[in-house]
Design a protein around this motif. Structure first.
Motif, short mmCIF file in Angstrom:
data_model
loop_
_atom_site.label_atom_id
_atom_site.label_comp_id
_atom_site.label_asym_id
_atom_site.label_seq_id
_atom_site.Cartn_x
_atom_site.Cartn_y
_atom_site.Cartn_z
N GLN A 151 0.83 -1.21 0.00
CA GLN A 151 0.00 0.00 0.00
C GLN A 151 0.87 1.26 0.00
OE1 GLN A 151 -3.29 -0.15 -0.26
NE2 GLN A 151 -3.68 2.05 -0.15
N GLU A 152 1.91 1.25 0.80
CA GLU A 152 2.79 2.42 0.86
C GLU A 152 3.56 2.60 -0.44
OE1 GLU A 152 5.05 1.71 4.41
OE2 GLU A 152 3.58 2.77 5.68
N HIS A 153 3.89 1.50 -1.08
CA HIS A 153 4.55 1.54 -2.38
C HIS A 153 3.66 2.27 -3.39
CE1 HIS A 153 7.03 -1.04 -5.44
NE2 HIS A 153 6.90 0.21 -5.83
N ALA A 154 2.38 1.89 -3.44
CA ALA A 154 1.43 2.52 -4.35
C ALA A 154 1.23 4.00 -4.00
CB ALA A 154 0.10 1.78 -4.29
N ALA A 155 1.14 4.28 -2.71
CA ALA A 155 0.92 5.66 -2.27
C ALA A 155 2.09 6.55 -2.66
CB ALA A 155 0.68 5.70 -0.76
N ARG A 156 3.31 6.04 -2.57
CA ARG A 156 4.49 6.82 -2.96
C ARG A 156 4.43 7.18 -4.44
NH1 ARG A 156 7.36 3.06 0.14
NH2 ARG A 156 8.12 2.05 -1.75
N ALA A 157 3.94 6.25 -5.24
CA ALA A 157 3.86 6.50 -6.68
C ALA A 157 2.92 7.66 -6.98
CB ALA A 157 3.39 5.24 -7.41
N ALA A 170 1.88 9.95 -4.86
CA ALA A 170 2.41 11.17 -4.24
C ALA A 170 3.49 11.79 -5.12
CB ALA A 170 2.96 10.84 -2.85
N ALA A 171 4.27 10.95 -5.81
CA ALA A 171 5.31 11.47 -6.69
C ALA A 171 4.70 12.19 -7.89
CB ALA A 171 6.21 10.33 -7.17
N VAL A 172 3.59 11.65 -8.41
CA VAL A 172 2.89 12.33 -9.51
C VAL A 172 2.34 13.66 -9.03
CG1 VAL A 172 0.92 12.21 -11.09
CG2 VAL A 172 2.33 10.17 -10.68
N ARG A 173 1.65 13.65 -7.91
CA ARG A 173 1.07 14.89 -7.38
C ARG A 173 2.15 15.89 -7.00
NH1 ARG A 173 -1.03 17.30 -2.57
NH2 ARG A 173 -2.85 18.57 -3.12
N GLY A 174 3.31 15.38 -6.56
CA GLY A 174 4.38 16.25 -6.09
C GLY A 174 5.26 16.83 -7.18
N LEU A 175 5.02 16.49 -8.44
CA LEU A 175 5.78 17.11 -9.52
C LEU A 175 5.72 18.63 -9.37
CD1 LEU A 175 4.74 14.84 -12.49
CD2 LEU A 175 7.11 15.40 -11.89
N ARG A 176 6.84 19.30 -9.57
CA ARG A 176 6.89 20.74 -9.32
C ARG A 176 6.09 21.54 -10.35
NH1 ARG A 176 11.43 19.81 -12.41
NH2 ARG A 176 11.96 21.45 -13.91
N VAL A 177 5.78 20.92 -11.49
CA VAL A 177 5.03 21.60 -12.55
C VAL A 177 3.59 21.10 -12.56
CG1 VAL A 177 7.13 21.86 -13.93
CG2 VAL A 177 5.62 19.89 -14.32
N GLY A 215 -7.47 4.27 -10.29
CA GLY A 215 -7.46 5.17 -11.44
C GLY A 215 -8.14 6.50 -11.12
N LEU A 216 -9.21 6.44 -10.33
CA LEU A 216 -9.82 7.66 -9.82
C LEU A 216 -8.82 8.41 -8.95
CD1 LEU A 216 -12.22 9.55 -8.97
CD2 LEU A 216 -12.74 7.86 -7.20
N SER A 217 -8.12 7.69 -8.07
CA SER A 217 -7.13 8.32 -7.20
C SER A 217 -6.05 9.02 -8.02
CB SER A 217 -6.48 7.27 -6.30
OG SER A 217 -7.43 6.55 -5.56
N LEU A 218 -5.61 8.38 -9.09
CA LEU A 218 -4.57 8.98 -9.94
C LEU A 218 -5.08 10.24 -10.61
CD1 LEU A 218 -1.74 8.81 -11.14
CD2 LEU A 218 -2.68 7.31 -12.93
N ASP A 222 -8.04 5.46 0.31
CA ASP A 222 -7.03 4.78 -0.50
C ASP A 222 -6.33 5.77 -1.42
OD1 ASP A 222 -5.92 2.11 -1.42
OD2 ASP A 222 -6.69 2.87 -3.32
N LEU A 223 -5.01 5.83 -1.35
CA LEU A 223 -4.19 6.58 -2.29
C LEU A 223 -4.60 8.05 -2.40
CD1 LEU A 223 -3.86 3.91 -5.14
CD2 LEU A 223 -2.37 4.27 -3.15
N GLY A 224 -5.02 8.61 -1.28
CA GLY A 224 -5.35 10.03 -1.23
C GLY A 224 -6.77 10.38 -1.57
N THR A 225 -7.59 9.40 -1.95
CA THR A 225 -8.96 9.69 -2.39
C THR A 225 -9.78 10.35 -1.29
OG1 THR A 225 -8.95 7.87 -3.97
CG2 THR A 225 -11.10 8.65 -3.25
N SER A 226 -9.70 9.84 -0.07
CA SER A 226 -10.55 10.37 1.00
C SER A 226 -10.16 11.80 1.38
CB SER A 226 -10.48 9.47 2.25
OG SER A 226 -9.16 9.48 2.80
#
Length: 269
Positions: free
Chosen positions: A90-96, A98-105, A119-122, A150-154
């Motif tokens: 779960q933490e592995h998926a969450a890091r992925a 978070a890395a997309v959301r954390g892009l500086r652009v 997919g909704l979470s992404l 899950d994965l930031g959805t809530s």
């Protein structure tokens, strides 16, 4: 044996100067997520974040779907994992994500079809979402015995569409079609399927014309101020960002362009 440095579940393409298209590339599985995809999403996001001159990332799916969530073929092994093994996955998926959301652009999600579960979470992890008329969303967690926590959805979903609408959506596990998603604020707008990527690229072009530092610190401020509950803390963060940007060459260029009546040419410094 595939090159470990080359993604096997993703595709990267240069669209225009500073604009990169990141495509989930498992169309035969509706771009469903696997452990490999999580690894590649995280690694690719880290690489992109270090890329000089990057201005916008457009995120989309190959084929008819955006992302169908976690691949149920992979999910068959989940009951075999112990509690700590499941937490690690779960933490592995969450890091992925978070890395997309954390892009500086800015990240623009071009939602071309179904976005369900992860997919909704992404899609929620993007800064902006443009949907094809074929886009649809499903918080399918409760339909398979899982939670929408899950994965930031809530955290992200109630901030986009409001707590009551989010509650009804996730508790029922129903599908939200594109036009409803637009009305609720989940999608910024809906376009015809053949206009989806052109609309995303047009928006990316509008962003790209602006000061890179200004856009990036705007994103940082918007994200940071979603995390804090104090107006005073928000002002402090904003003050620091503005003070920093007035020291840049781009700020001087903007003022000179305004004074002389021409369009500014930003260099990102």
């Amino acid at each position: 044996m595939p090159d470990p440095g080359v993604p096997t579940t993703l595709r990267l393409e240069e669209h225009d100067e500073g604009v990169v298209v990141l495509t989930l590339d498992r169309p035969d599985r509706s771009n469903a997520m696997t452990v490999t995809m999580f690894e590649e999403l995280e690694q690719t996001s880290r690489v992109l974040d270090r890329r000089e001159g990057l201005r916008v990332v457009v995120l989309t799916g190959a084929g008819k779907a955006f992302c169908a969530g976690y691949d149920l073929a992979d999910a068959e092994r989940l009951p075999e994992l112990g509690a700590l093994g499941m937490l690690d996955l779960q933490e592995h998926a969450a890091r992925a994500l978070a890395a997309v959301r954390g892009l500086r652009v800015p990240v623009i999600a071009a939602v071309n079809g179904a976005a369900a579960g992860g997919g909704l979470s992404l899609a929620l992890a993007a800064d902006i979402r443009i949907g094809s008329s074929r886009a649809r969303f499903k918080a399918s967690f409760v339909t398979i015995g899982l939670s929408a926590g899950d994965l930031g959805t809530s955290w992200l979903l109630p901030r986009l569409i409001g707590p009551a609408a989010a509650s009804e959506f996730v508790y029922t596990g129903r599908t939200m079609e594109a036009r409803e998603a637009e009305r609720n604020g989940l999608l910024n707008r809906v376009v015809d399927a053949d206009e989806l990527l052109p609309a995303a690229f047009e928006l990316a072009g509008q962003i790209r014309r602006n000061s890179p530092g200004g856009v990036q610190l705007s994103k940082r401020a918007l994200h940071a101020n979603m995390e804090i509950g104090s107006y005073a803390a928000a002002l402090e963060l904003e003050n620091r960002g503005q003070a920093l940007l007035t020291r840049t060459a781009d700020m001087a260029e903007a003022l000179e362009a305004f004074r002389t009546g021409r369009d500014p040419v930003f260099g990102g410094s």
